[in-house]
Design an enzyme around this catalytic site. Structure first.
Site, mmCIF file in Angstrom:
data_model
loop_
_atom_site.group_PDB
_atom_site.id
_atom_site.type_symbol
_atom_site.label_atom_id
_atom_site.label_comp_id
_atom_site.label_asym_id
_atom_site.label_seq_id
_atom_site.Cartn_x
_atom_site.Cartn_y
_atom_site.Cartn_z
ATOM 1 N N LYS A 11 -20.294 78.075 168.588
ATOM 2 C CA LYS A 11 -20.551 79.351 167.925
ATOM 3 C C LYS A 11 -22.035 79.458 167.527
ATOM 4 O O LYS A 11 -22.783 78.477 167.615
ATOM 5 C CB LYS A 11 -19.612 79.478 166.724
ATOM 6 C CG LYS A 11 -18.123 79.526 167.129
ATOM 7 C CD LYS A 11 -17.212 79.625 165.908
ATOM 8 C CE LYS A 11 -15.742 79.743 166.298
ATOM 9 N NZ LYS A 11 -14.863 79.861 165.112
ATOM 10 N N TYR A 51 -11.323 88.020 169.721
ATOM 11 C CA TYR A 51 -10.570 87.722 168.510
ATOM 12 C C TYR A 51 -9.601 88.851 168.139
ATOM 13 O O TYR A 51 -9.241 88.999 166.961
ATOM 14 C CB TYR A 51 -11.524 87.432 167.348
ATOM 15 C CG TYR A 51 -12.033 85.992 167.305
ATOM 16 C CD1 TYR A 51 -11.150 84.915 167.279
ATOM 17 C CD2 TYR A 51 -13.395 85.707 167.262
ATOM 18 C CE1 TYR A 51 -11.601 83.603 167.220
ATOM 19 C CE2 TYR A 51 -13.856 84.386 167.200
ATOM 20 C CZ TYR A 51 -12.954 83.347 167.180
ATOM 21 O OH TYR A 51 -13.393 82.049 167.111
ATOM 22 N N ASN A 114 -17.839 77.775 161.347
ATOM 23 C CA ASN A 114 -17.239 76.461 161.587
ATOM 24 C C ASN A 114 -17.551 75.900 162.976
ATOM 25 O O ASN A 114 -16.800 75.121 163.532
ATOM 26 C CB ASN A 114 -15.734 76.510 161.302
ATOM 27 C CG ASN A 114 -14.994 77.450 162.224
ATOM 28 O OD1 ASN A 114 -15.592 78.074 163.105
ATOM 29 N ND2 ASN A 114 -13.690 77.547 162.043
ATOM 30 N N HIS A 117 -15.083 76.937 168.616
ATOM 31 C CA HIS A 117 -13.760 77.509 168.896
ATOM 32 C C HIS A 117 -13.065 76.653 169.936
ATOM 33 O O HIS A 117 -13.698 76.195 170.893
ATOM 34 C CB HIS A 117 -13.867 78.935 169.459
ATOM 35 C CG HIS A 117 -12.616 79.354 170.182
ATOM 36 N ND1 HIS A 117 -11.500 79.797 169.514
ATOM 37 C CD2 HIS A 117 -12.273 79.297 171.506
ATOM 38 C CE1 HIS A 117 -10.534 80.034 170.415
ATOM 39 N NE2 HIS A 117 -10.984 79.734 171.617
ATOM 40 N N GLU A 128 -8.217 82.976 177.937
ATOM 41 C CA GLU A 128 -9.596 82.934 177.429
ATOM 42 C C GLU A 128 -10.580 82.523 178.524
ATOM 43 O O GLU A 128 -11.709 83.023 178.580
ATOM 44 C CB GLU A 128 -9.677 81.979 176.227
ATOM 45 C CG GLU A 128 -8.943 82.528 175.007
ATOM 46 C CD GLU A 128 -8.852 81.556 173.840
ATOM 47 O OE1 GLU A 128 -8.242 81.924 172.825
ATOM 48 O OE2 GLU A 128 -9.392 80.433 173.944
#
Ligand code: ATP
Ligand code: MG
Length: 143
Positions: A11, A51, A114, A117, A128
């Site tokens: 990320k 998302y 965080n 993913h 995905e």
């Protein structure tokens, strides 16, 4: 156990902290093979689409802002039990609850920022991977 593929994203905070090599190194040392990789600065529509399952959650708008705040590195990983192994290497969503030595325990700032993913099942992994690599596909790794 079966050979699986999973979708991984480093990320924006992971890229900004210069952790691409560190994180890919952990995946490779654990036996995962990188079968596709690219850097992308997600558009709002791409992040919202990715998302979409969280669109009703109170943190959705913040999550989309975060995911579009800078480039990400999207990769497809292949290996034995890849979906669960990759999520184990990332650690729990909330870094405060992540096991010692995991990516999130070592590097993440918060439950939102965080670092990584990971797909949560083989079915979502396939969707995905198609979402990000559909037109290009991923590579067969015979060696
Ligand atoms: P990911 O899908 O990114 O691998 P995950 O499966 O561990 O993470 P999800 O529940 O799918 O966790 O949440 C998706 C992402 O939304 C999280 O990784 C995090 O960036 C953000 N998020 C989740 N819960 C919260 C929360 N309570 N507050 C803020 N952001 C959150
Ligand atoms: Mg998730």
């Amino acid at each position: 156990m079966a050979i699986e593929r999973t979708l991984s994203i480093i990320k924006p905070d992971g890229v900004q902290k210069n952790l691409i090599g560190e994180i890919f190194g952990r995946f490779e040392k654990a036996g995962l093979k990188i079968v596709g990789a690219k850097m992308v600065h997600l558009s709002k529509a791409q992040a919202e689409g990715f998302y979409a399952v969280h669109s009703e959650r109170p943190f959705f708008n913040d999550l989309v802002s975060y995911m579009t705040s800078g480039p990400v590195v999207v990769s497809a990983l292949e290996g034995e039990d890849a979906v669960a192994l990759h999520r184990k290497l990332l650690g729990a969503t909330n870094p405060a609850e992540a096991d010692a030595g995991t990516v999130r325990a070592d590097f993440a700032e918060s439950i939102e920022e965080n670092i990584g993913h990971g797909s949560d099942a083989t079915e979502t992994a396939a969707q995905e991977i198609e979402y990000f690599f559909g037109s290009d596909g991923v590579c067969a790794r015979t060696r």
